[in-house]
Design a protein around this motif. Sequence first.
Motif, PDB file in Angstrom:
ATOM      1  N   GLU A 156       0.846  -1.189   0.000  1.00  0.00           N
ATOM      2  CA  GLU A 156       0.000   0.000   0.000  1.00  0.00           C
ATOM      3  C   GLU A 156       0.884   1.242   0.000  1.00  0.00           C
ATOM      4  O   GLU A 156       1.832   1.341   0.782  1.00  0.00           O
ATOM      5  CB  GLU A 156      -0.912   0.012   1.216  1.00  0.00           C
ATOM      6  CG  GLU A 156      -1.963  -1.072   1.182  1.00  0.00           C
ATOM      7  CD  GLU A 156      -2.875  -1.008   2.390  1.00  0.00           C
ATOM      8  OE1 GLU A 156      -3.360   0.103   2.721  1.00  0.00           O
ATOM      9  OE2 GLU A 156      -3.081  -2.068   2.999  1.00  0.00           O
ATOM     10  N   VAL A 157       0.540   2.193  -0.884  1.00  0.00           N
ATOM     11  CA  VAL A 157       1.344   3.409  -1.037  1.00  0.00           C
ATOM     12  C   VAL A 157       0.449   4.637  -1.050  1.00  0.00           C
ATOM     13  O   VAL A 157      -0.760   4.552  -1.273  1.00  0.00           O
ATOM     14  CB  VAL A 157       2.206   3.344  -2.322  1.00  0.00           C
ATOM     15  CG1 VAL A 157       3.287   2.279  -2.213  1.00  0.00           C
ATOM     16  CG2 VAL A 157       1.349   3.106  -3.562  1.00  0.00           C
ATOM     17  N   ASP A 158       1.079   5.777  -0.812  1.00  0.00           N
ATOM     18  CA  ASP A 158       0.395   7.064  -0.774  1.00  0.00           C
ATOM     19  C   ASP A 158       1.212   8.058  -1.593  1.00  0.00           C
ATOM     20  O   ASP A 158       2.442   8.030  -1.568  1.00  0.00           O
ATOM     21  CB  ASP A 158       0.275   7.530   0.680  1.00  0.00           C
ATOM     22  CG  ASP A 158      -0.794   8.579   0.887  1.00  0.00           C
ATOM     23  OD1 ASP A 158      -1.626   8.791  -0.018  1.00  0.00           O
ATOM     24  OD2 ASP A 158      -0.794   9.202   1.960  1.00  0.00           O
ATOM     25  N   VAL A 159       0.542   8.955  -2.284  1.00  0.00           N
ATOM     26  CA  VAL A 159       1.208   9.903  -3.168  1.00  0.00           C
ATOM     27  C   VAL A 159       1.785  11.092  -2.407  1.00  0.00           C
ATOM     28  O   VAL A 159       1.283  11.488  -1.346  1.00  0.00           O
ATOM     29  CB  VAL A 159       0.234  10.398  -4.276  1.00  0.00           C
ATOM     30  CG1 VAL A 159      -0.762  11.426  -3.734  1.00  0.00           C
ATOM     31  CG2 VAL A 159       0.985  10.964  -5.473  1.00  0.00           C
ATOM     32  N   PHE A 160       2.853  11.652  -2.935  1.00  0.00           N
ATOM     33  CA  PHE A 160       3.347  12.984  -2.593  1.00  0.00           C
ATOM     34  C   PHE A 160       3.932  13.549  -3.882  1.00  0.00           C
ATOM     35  O   PHE A 160       4.032  12.836  -4.883  1.00  0.00           O
ATOM     36  CB  PHE A 160       4.356  12.955  -1.432  1.00  0.00           C
ATOM     37  CG  PHE A 160       5.711  12.412  -1.785  1.00  0.00           C
ATOM     38  CD1 PHE A 160       6.778  13.273  -2.021  1.00  0.00           C
ATOM     39  CD2 PHE A 160       5.934  11.043  -1.866  1.00  0.00           C
ATOM     40  CE1 PHE A 160       8.035  12.770  -2.337  1.00  0.00           C
ATOM     41  CE2 PHE A 160       7.180  10.535  -2.172  1.00  0.00           C
ATOM     42  CZ  PHE A 160       8.237  11.409  -2.416  1.00  0.00           C
ATOM     43  N   GLU A 179      11.274  27.797 -17.919  1.00  0.00           N
ATOM     44  CA  GLU A 179      10.061  28.603 -18.038  1.00  0.00           C
ATOM     45  C   GLU A 179       9.012  28.153 -17.019  1.00  0.00           C
ATOM     46  O   GLU A 179       8.860  26.967 -16.768  1.00  0.00           O
ATOM     47  CB  GLU A 179       9.473  28.480 -19.452  1.00  0.00           C
ATOM     48  CG  GLU A 179      10.396  28.969 -20.545  1.00  0.00           C
ATOM     49  CD  GLU A 179      10.631  30.457 -20.499  1.00  0.00           C
ATOM     50  OE1 GLU A 179       9.695  31.208 -20.160  1.00  0.00           O
ATOM     51  OE2 GLU A 179      11.768  30.870 -20.795  1.00  0.00           O
ATOM     52  N   GLU A 180       8.288  29.091 -16.465  1.00  0.00           N
ATOM     53  CA  GLU A 180       7.253  28.775 -15.481  1.00  0.00           C
ATOM     54  C   GLU A 180       6.188  27.863 -16.074  1.00  0.00           C
ATOM     55  O   GLU A 180       5.641  27.011 -15.387  1.00  0.00           O
ATOM     56  CB  GLU A 180       6.616  30.066 -14.952  1.00  0.00           C
ATOM     57  CG  GLU A 180       5.523  29.846 -13.930  1.00  0.00           C
ATOM     58  CD  GLU A 180       5.992  29.232 -12.616  1.00  0.00           C
ATOM     59  OE1 GLU A 180       5.158  28.619 -11.936  1.00  0.00           O
ATOM     60  OE2 GLU A 180       7.176  29.354 -12.272  1.00  0.00           O
ATOM     61  N   ASP A 181       5.893  27.997 -17.371  1.00  0.00           N
ATOM     62  CA  ASP A 181       4.844  27.170 -17.964  1.00  0.00           C
ATOM     63  C   ASP A 181       5.257  25.700 -18.111  1.00  0.00           C
ATOM     64  O   ASP A 181       4.440  24.864 -18.461  1.00  0.00           O
ATOM     65  CB  ASP A 181       4.365  27.739 -19.291  1.00  0.00           C
ATOM     66  CG  ASP A 181       5.450  27.759 -20.364  1.00  0.00           C
ATOM     67  OD1 ASP A 181       6.625  27.514 -20.046  1.00  0.00           O
ATOM     68  OD2 ASP A 181       5.105  28.037 -21.521  1.00  0.00           O
ATOM     69  N   THR A 182       6.511  25.388 -17.833  1.00  0.00           N
ATOM     70  CA  THR A 182       6.943  23.998 -17.865  1.00  0.00           C
ATOM     71  C   THR A 182       7.072  23.439 -16.451  1.00  0.00           C
ATOM     72  O   THR A 182       7.613  22.362 -16.255  1.00  0.00           O
ATOM     73  CB  THR A 182       8.291  23.826 -18.601  1.00  0.00           C
ATOM     74  OG1 THR A 182       9.297  24.561 -17.918  1.00  0.00           O
ATOM     75  CG2 THR A 182       8.186  24.280 -20.047  1.00  0.00           C
ATOM     76  N   ARG A 183       6.539  24.126 -15.470  1.00  0.00           N
ATOM     77  CA  ARG A 183       6.586  23.669 -14.085  1.00  0.00           C
ATOM     78  C   ARG A 183       5.570  22.551 -13.895  1.00  0.00           C
ATOM     79  O   ARG A 183       4.399  22.688 -14.268  1.00  0.00           O
ATOM     80  CB  ARG A 183       6.283  24.833 -13.157  1.00  0.00           C
ATOM     81  CG  ARG A 183       6.521  24.538 -11.710  1.00  0.00           C
ATOM     82  CD  ARG A 183       6.385  25.807 -10.915  1.00  0.00           C
ATOM     83  NE  ARG A 183       6.553  25.539  -9.509  1.00  0.00           N
ATOM     84  CZ  ARG A 183       6.279  26.420  -8.569  1.00  0.00           C
ATOM     85  NH1 ARG A 183       5.834  27.628  -8.893  1.00  0.00           N
ATOM     86  NH2 ARG A 183       6.460  26.111  -7.305  1.00  0.00           N
ATOM     87  N   VAL A 184       6.029  21.442 -13.306  1.00  0.00           N
ATOM     88  CA  VAL A 184       5.183  20.281 -13.073  1.00  0.00           C
ATOM     89  C   VAL A 184       5.393  19.772 -11.657  1.00  0.00           C
ATOM     90  O   VAL A 184       6.403  20.065 -11.016  1.00  0.00           O
ATOM     91  CB  VAL A 184       5.461  19.147 -14.087  1.00  0.00           C
ATOM     92  CG1 VAL A 184       5.098  19.570 -15.496  1.00  0.00           C
ATOM     93  CG2 VAL A 184       6.894  18.679 -14.007  1.00  0.00           C
ATOM     94  N   TRP A 185       4.433  19.016 -11.186  1.00  0.00           N
ATOM     95  CA  TRP A 185       4.499  18.377  -9.882  1.00  0.00           C
ATOM     96  C   TRP A 185       4.445  16.876 -10.142  1.00  0.00           C
ATOM     97  O   TRP A 185       3.396  16.336 -10.475  1.00  0.00           O
ATOM     98  CB  TRP A 185       3.350  18.855  -8.996  1.00  0.00           C
ATOM     99  CG  TRP A 185       3.585  20.233  -8.494  1.00  0.00           C
ATOM    100  CD1 TRP A 185       4.044  20.582  -7.256  1.00  0.00           C
ATOM    101  CD2 TRP A 185       3.405  21.469  -9.205  1.00  0.00           C
ATOM    102  NE1 TRP A 185       4.164  21.944  -7.161  1.00  0.00           N
ATOM    103  CE2 TRP A 185       3.781  22.520  -8.345  1.00  0.00           C
ATOM    104  CE3 TRP A 185       2.984  21.801 -10.496  1.00  0.00           C
ATOM    105  CZ2 TRP A 185       3.740  23.857  -8.726  1.00  0.00           C
ATOM    106  CZ3 TRP A 185       2.945  23.118 -10.877  1.00  0.00           C
ATOM    107  CH2 TRP A 185       3.311  24.129  -9.991  1.00  0.00           C
ATOM    108  N   ILE A 186       5.593  16.218 -10.003  1.00  0.00           N
ATOM    109  CA  ILE A 186       5.718  14.799 -10.303  1.00  0.00           C
ATOM    110  C   ILE A 186       5.115  13.986  -9.153  1.00  0.00           C
ATOM    111  O   ILE A 186       5.559  14.118  -8.006  1.00  0.00           O
ATOM    112  CB  ILE A 186       7.196  14.398 -10.486  1.00  0.00           C
ATOM    113  CG1 ILE A 186       7.896  15.298 -11.504  1.00  0.00           C
ATOM    114  CG2 ILE A 186       7.324  12.910 -10.812  1.00  0.00           C
ATOM    115  CD1 ILE A 186       7.609  15.015 -12.923  1.00  0.00           C
ATOM    116  N   PRO A 187       4.113  13.137  -9.432  1.00  0.00           N
ATOM    117  CA  PRO A 187       3.578  12.291  -8.368  1.00  0.00           C
ATOM    118  C   PRO A 187       4.525  11.126  -8.091  1.00  0.00           C
ATOM    119  O   PRO A 187       4.931  10.403  -9.002  1.00  0.00           O
ATOM    120  CB  PRO A 187       2.244  11.801  -8.930  1.00  0.00           C
ATOM    121  CG  PRO A 187       2.368  11.925 -10.415  1.00  0.00           C
ATOM    122  CD  PRO A 187       3.380  13.000 -10.690  1.00  0.00           C
ATOM    123  N   LEU A 188       4.917  10.987  -6.833  1.00  0.00           N
ATOM    124  CA  LEU A 188       5.760   9.879  -6.361  1.00  0.00           C
ATOM    125  C   LEU A 188       4.972   9.186  -5.252  1.00  0.00           C
ATOM    126  O   LEU A 188       4.025   9.746  -4.703  1.00  0.00           O
ATOM    127  CB  LEU A 188       7.083  10.405  -5.827  1.00  0.00           C
ATOM    128  CG  LEU A 188       7.927  11.225  -6.805  1.00  0.00           C
ATOM    129  CD1 LEU A 188       9.136  11.804  -6.088  1.00  0.00           C
ATOM    130  CD2 LEU A 188       8.361  10.376  -7.982  1.00  0.00           C
TER     131      LEU A 188
END
Length: 147
Positions: free
Chosen positions: A118-122, A132-141
């Motif tokens: 069992e895992v949980d995202v961060f 560039e700011e428009d290439t900012r992403v939040w990678i789910p781990l």
Amino acid sequence: MSYQRPDLRLAPSPTPESQAFWTGGREGNLLISHCRACGHFFHPPGPACWRCRSTDVGPEKVSGRGSVAAFSVDRQPWIPGFEPPYIVAMVEIAEEPGVRLISNVVDVEPADMRIGLEVDVFFEDWTGLSGEEDTRVWIPLFRPVTH
């Protein structure tokens, strides 16, 4: 084992369909495509539901909980700054069996990895190579759920 953020991570180039998935982490949300016609989730994101072909689809917040359906322990230094060993896993979301995404599982020893964990995202906040700011992403781990 305590997770240390890598020096480098290959950032995705979001499409109009995947933009919400890659930016939902800004608010701490894992957003998975959902069909309003048949009620199923699906991943990767797309313009239509692959089950019923409806185009009435959009991102919906899920719990961020899941279980490991498959995994690999990579021991080869493929990416400079991303030091092995690391775990690449197929994570099945808790909301719907069969809906899976590929990510890293951290804070677990490779010998302790198992199917069904069992895992949980961060999320990790990354800016693409262009800066560039428009290439900012939040990678789910994911990390193991602590009970």
